[in-house]
Design a protein around this motif. Structure first.
Motif, PDB file in Angstrom:
ATOM      1  N   ALA A   1      -9.407   8.958   6.167  1.00  0.00           N
ATOM      2  CA  ALA A   1      -8.452   8.741   5.296  1.00  0.00           C
ATOM      3  C   ALA A   1      -7.714   7.502   5.047  1.00  0.00           C
ATOM      4  O   ALA A   1      -7.688   6.792   3.941  1.00  0.00           O
ATOM      5  N   CYS A   2      -7.676   6.727   6.254  1.00  0.00           N
ATOM      6  CA  CYS A   2      -7.085   5.382   6.248  1.00  0.00           C
ATOM      7  C   CYS A   2      -7.912   4.300   5.516  1.00  0.00           C
ATOM      8  O   CYS A   2      -7.582   3.576   4.914  1.00  0.00           O
ATOM      9  N   LEU A   3      -9.376   4.665   6.090  1.00  0.00           N
ATOM     10  CA  LEU A   3     -10.219   3.670   5.558  1.00  0.00           C
ATOM     11  C   LEU A   3     -10.404   3.790   4.232  1.00  0.00           C
ATOM     12  O   LEU A   3     -10.619   3.040   3.150  1.00  0.00           O
ATOM     13  N   SER A   4     -10.411   5.211   3.484  1.00  0.00           N
ATOM     14  CA  SER A   4     -10.351   5.449   2.187  1.00  0.00           C
ATOM     15  C   SER A   4      -9.372   4.843   1.378  1.00  0.00           C
ATOM     16  O   SER A   4      -9.216   4.405   0.203  1.00  0.00           O
ATOM     17  N   LEU A   5      -8.029   4.843   1.792  1.00  0.00           N
ATOM     18  CA  LEU A   5      -6.951   4.055   1.136  1.00  0.00           C
ATOM     19  C   LEU A   5      -7.121   2.722   1.323  1.00  0.00           C
ATOM     20  O   LEU A   5      -6.752   1.990   0.241  1.00  0.00           O
ATOM     21  N   ALA A   6      -7.809   2.140   2.029  1.00  0.00           N
ATOM     22  CA  ALA A   6      -7.884   0.632   2.024  1.00  0.00           C
ATOM     23  C   ALA A   6      -9.238   0.094   1.391  1.00  0.00           C
ATOM     24  O   ALA A   6      -9.219  -1.195   0.745  1.00  0.00           O
ATOM     25  N   VAL A   7     -10.234   0.857   1.455  1.00  0.00           N
ATOM     26  CA  VAL A   7     -11.806   0.333   0.627  1.00  0.00           C
ATOM     27  C   VAL A   7     -11.446   0.661  -0.889  1.00  0.00           C
ATOM     28  O   VAL A   7     -11.223   1.553  -1.361  1.00  0.00           O
ATOM     29  N   GLY A   8     -11.997  -0.390  -1.584  1.00  0.00           N
ATOM     30  CA  GLY A   8     -12.245  -0.456  -3.011  1.00  0.00           C
ATOM     31  C   GLY A   8     -12.488  -1.739  -3.580  1.00  0.00           C
ATOM     32  O   GLY A   8     -12.574  -2.689  -2.683  1.00  0.00           O
ATOM     33  N   GLU A   9     -12.393  -1.760  -4.957  1.00  0.00           N
ATOM     34  CA  GLU A   9     -12.443  -3.203  -5.501  1.00  0.00           C
ATOM     35  C   GLU A   9     -11.427  -3.994  -5.050  1.00  0.00           C
ATOM     36  O   GLU A   9     -11.592  -5.319  -4.713  1.00  0.00           O
ATOM     37  N   VAL A  10     -10.224  -3.588  -4.745  1.00  0.00           N
ATOM     38  CA  VAL A  10      -8.953  -4.291  -4.226  1.00  0.00           C
ATOM     39  C   VAL A  10      -8.924  -3.911  -2.641  1.00  0.00           C
ATOM     40  O   VAL A  10      -8.361  -2.615  -2.500  1.00  0.00           O
TER      41      VAL A  10
ATOM     42  N   GLU B   1      -0.929  -2.788   5.897  1.00  0.00           N
ATOM     43  CA  GLU B   1      -0.011  -2.718   4.326  1.00  0.00           C
ATOM     44  C   GLU B   1      -0.285  -1.306   4.193  1.00  0.00           C
ATOM     45  O   GLU B   1       0.892  -0.852   3.906  1.00  0.00           O
ATOM     46  N   VAL B   2      -1.294  -0.526   4.452  1.00  0.00           N
ATOM     47  CA  VAL B   2      -1.706   1.033   4.090  1.00  0.00           C
ATOM     48  C   VAL B   2      -0.467   1.655   4.846  1.00  0.00           C
ATOM     49  O   VAL B   2       0.163   2.322   4.432  1.00  0.00           O
ATOM     50  N   ALA B   3      -0.380   1.366   6.241  1.00  0.00           N
ATOM     51  CA  ALA B   3       0.499   2.193   7.217  1.00  0.00           C
ATOM     52  C   ALA B   3       1.953   1.885   6.724  1.00  0.00           C
ATOM     53  O   ALA B   3       2.892   2.624   6.813  1.00  0.00           O
ATOM     54  N   ASN B   4       2.272   0.640   6.532  1.00  0.00           N
ATOM     55  CA  ASN B   4       3.525   0.278   5.999  1.00  0.00           C
ATOM     56  C   ASN B   4       4.138   0.843   4.749  1.00  0.00           C
ATOM     57  O   ASN B   4       5.113   1.253   4.666  1.00  0.00           O
ATOM     58  N   ILE B   5       3.044   0.977   3.562  1.00  0.00           N
ATOM     59  CA  ILE B   5       3.550   1.764   2.504  1.00  0.00           C
ATOM     60  C   ILE B   5       3.869   3.103   2.620  1.00  0.00           C
ATOM     61  O   ILE B   5       4.739   3.965   2.051  1.00  0.00           O
ATOM     62  N   ILE B   6       2.748   3.688   3.460  1.00  0.00           N
ATOM     63  CA  ILE B   6       2.827   5.310   3.777  1.00  0.00           C
ATOM     64  C   ILE B   6       4.023   5.675   4.496  1.00  0.00           C
ATOM     65  O   ILE B   6       4.883   6.591   4.014  1.00  0.00           O
ATOM     66  N   LEU B   7       4.410   4.894   5.631  1.00  0.00           N
ATOM     67  CA  LEU B   7       5.751   5.246   6.389  1.00  0.00           C
ATOM     68  C   LEU B   7       6.753   4.799   5.669  1.00  0.00           C
ATOM     69  O   LEU B   7       7.817   5.611   5.749  1.00  0.00           O
TER      70      LEU B   7
ATOM     71  N   ALA C   1       7.213  -6.506   5.510  1.00  0.00           N
ATOM     72  CA  ALA C   1       6.723  -8.012   5.536  1.00  0.00           C
ATOM     73  C   ALA C   1       5.328  -7.737   4.607  1.00  0.00           C
ATOM     74  O   ALA C   1       4.497  -6.992   4.948  1.00  0.00           O
ATOM     75  N   GLY C   2       5.069  -8.564   3.864  1.00  0.00           N
ATOM     76  CA  GLY C   2       3.718  -8.707   2.986  1.00  0.00           C
ATOM     77  C   GLY C   2       3.518  -7.407   2.045  1.00  0.00           C
ATOM     78  O   GLY C   2       2.467  -7.504   1.565  1.00  0.00           O
ATOM     79  N   ALA C   3       4.556  -6.713   1.907  1.00  0.00           N
ATOM     80  CA  ALA C   3       4.443  -5.575   0.964  1.00  0.00           C
ATOM     81  C   ALA C   3       4.313  -6.077  -0.644  1.00  0.00           C
ATOM     82  O   ALA C   3       4.969  -6.964  -0.949  1.00  0.00           O
ATOM     83  N   SER C   4       3.502  -5.333  -1.156  1.00  0.00           N
ATOM     84  CA  SER C   4       2.930  -5.820  -2.449  1.00  0.00           C
ATOM     85  C   SER C   4       3.188  -4.606  -3.641  1.00  0.00           C
ATOM     86  O   SER C   4       2.889  -3.710  -3.068  1.00  0.00           O
ATOM     87  N   GLY C   5       3.765  -5.051  -4.652  1.00  0.00           N
ATOM     88  CA  GLY C   5       3.943  -4.109  -5.778  1.00  0.00           C
ATOM     89  C   GLY C   5       2.802  -3.463  -6.108  1.00  0.00           C
ATOM     90  O   GLY C   5       2.445  -2.339  -6.373  1.00  0.00           O
ATOM     91  N   VAL C   6       1.789  -4.301  -6.394  1.00  0.00           N
ATOM     92  CA  VAL C   6       0.340  -4.049  -6.614  1.00  0.00           C
ATOM     93  C   VAL C   6      -0.389  -3.013  -5.594  1.00  0.00           C
ATOM     94  O   VAL C   6      -0.933  -2.102  -6.137  1.00  0.00           O
TER      95      VAL C   6
END
Length: 327
Positions: free
Chosen positions: A21-30, A36-42, A52-57
């Motif tokens: 699931a973590c890989l699925s959230l990270a992989v894609g065109e962007v 950053e995935v863990a930071n947003i989910i937590l 740190a480094g959090a991005s609205g995009v």
């Protein structure tokens, strides 16, 4: 496999599901970095995050595109894995799954008809197409009070071939809608969203409920004669389980199109690991189907928006040929 071995299998499966699931959230065109995935989910579930480094995009892509797609892929895969195991147990045939019974082709044809004639009920038509196909296949294979499993599968293959020919005819008659047709024929999760997730979640939960009937499936797997000796009305039980499995398959096909080989390969692989008892096999197939489809979807996106149904066929076909050659 003993009890400790099975519990270890469950623990490893849950860990693999989390990693996948973590890989699925990270992989894609962007590409989104895993920290950053863990930071947003937590942050979203109430835990303190670094910021740190959090991005609205990243936040938007993760929550509104990747997360619903990841969950939807897993739920669809879990349904396909369980229904494949159920079909094979009911019909005593390793080739049995929703696609060899024509159910998936019927759902795809229903969606194709809706698209061709501009009916804004594509998913409803797909669901009805799968259900009606099962009724037709059952009627063809029904003789007196019993149903021959081999005849049922042969009927499904023939009906599925006819339905695929009808889909090709519609594609020829409506060439301007080839793009929409392609989605259903090849299988894709590009339209995944929170809107469609509840239907897949409900279908996946119903698939888990088959665990309540694992003893009945074990008895049916012994053969029709032994099942009747033990007092089971095998025709009625087959009809109930086939109908339930086909309906939830029609539901998930209505959301993602035709994705083959998951229900065929996953139960075969897992029987080698957990044995033939449906009490273990059904849950293992639920996890294994979700994991296989997650990996296929991640790989398809990493390659470049490849339809996931193409990838499962490319991988599943040779694996099944290997099974046939070894046995």
């Amino acid at each position: 496999m003993n009890r400790k071995g099975y519990m270890l299998f469950v623990a490893v499966s849950l860990f693999l599901a989390f990693v996948s699931a973590c890989l699925s959230l990270a992989v894609g065109e962007v590409r989104i970095p895993l920290p950053e995935v863990a930071n947003i989910i937590l942050g979203k579930v109430g835990f303190p995050s670094s910021g740190a480094g959090a991005s609205g995009v990243y936040d938007t892509i993760l929550l509104f595109v990747r997360l619903p797609r990841t969950l939807m892929v897993f739920f669809v895969g879990s349904v396909l894995g369980v229904t494949g195991a159920v079909y094979q147990g009911l019909l005593l045939n390793p080739l049995a799954e929703s696609y060899t019974l024509g159910v998936a082709s019927g759902a795809a044809l229903g969606a194709t008809i809706a698209i061709a004639f501009n009916v804004n009920l594509v998913r409803l038509f797909a669901f009805l197409g799968g259900a009606l196909t099962l009724l037709g296949v059952w009627a063809l294979s029904h003789r007196s009070r019993s149903v021959d499993p081999t005849r049922l599968i042969l009927s499904g293959v023939v009906v599925g071939s006819i339905l695929q020919a009808l889909m090709m005819l519609l594609q020829t008659l409506f060439p301007e809608k080839l793009g929409a047709f392609f989605f259903w024929v090849m299988g894709s999760f590009n339209s995944a969203s929170w809107r469609w997730l509840p239907g897949c979640l409900i279908a996946s939960c119903i698939a888990l409920l088959f665990l309540l009937l694992h003893r009945e499936l074990d008895i049916i797997s012994l053969g029709e004669g032994k099942a009747e000796t033990l007092g089971m009305n095998i025709v009625r039980m087959r009809w109930i389980l086939l109908l339930a499995a086909s309906l939830i398959t029609s539901v998930v096909v209505s959301y993602c199109g035709v994705i083959g080989f998951v229900g065929l390969i996953v139960p075969h692989l897992l029987r080698m690991m957990v044995g033939h008892s449906h009490g273990r096999l059904l849950f293992a197939s639920w996890m294994g189907g979700g994991l296989m489809l997650l990996w296929a979807d991640v790989t398809a996106r990493a390659i470049g928006s490849l339809p996931v149904g193409v990838l499962t066929a490319l991988v599943g076909g040779p694996i099944f040929c290997l099974f046939l050659w070894k046995s």
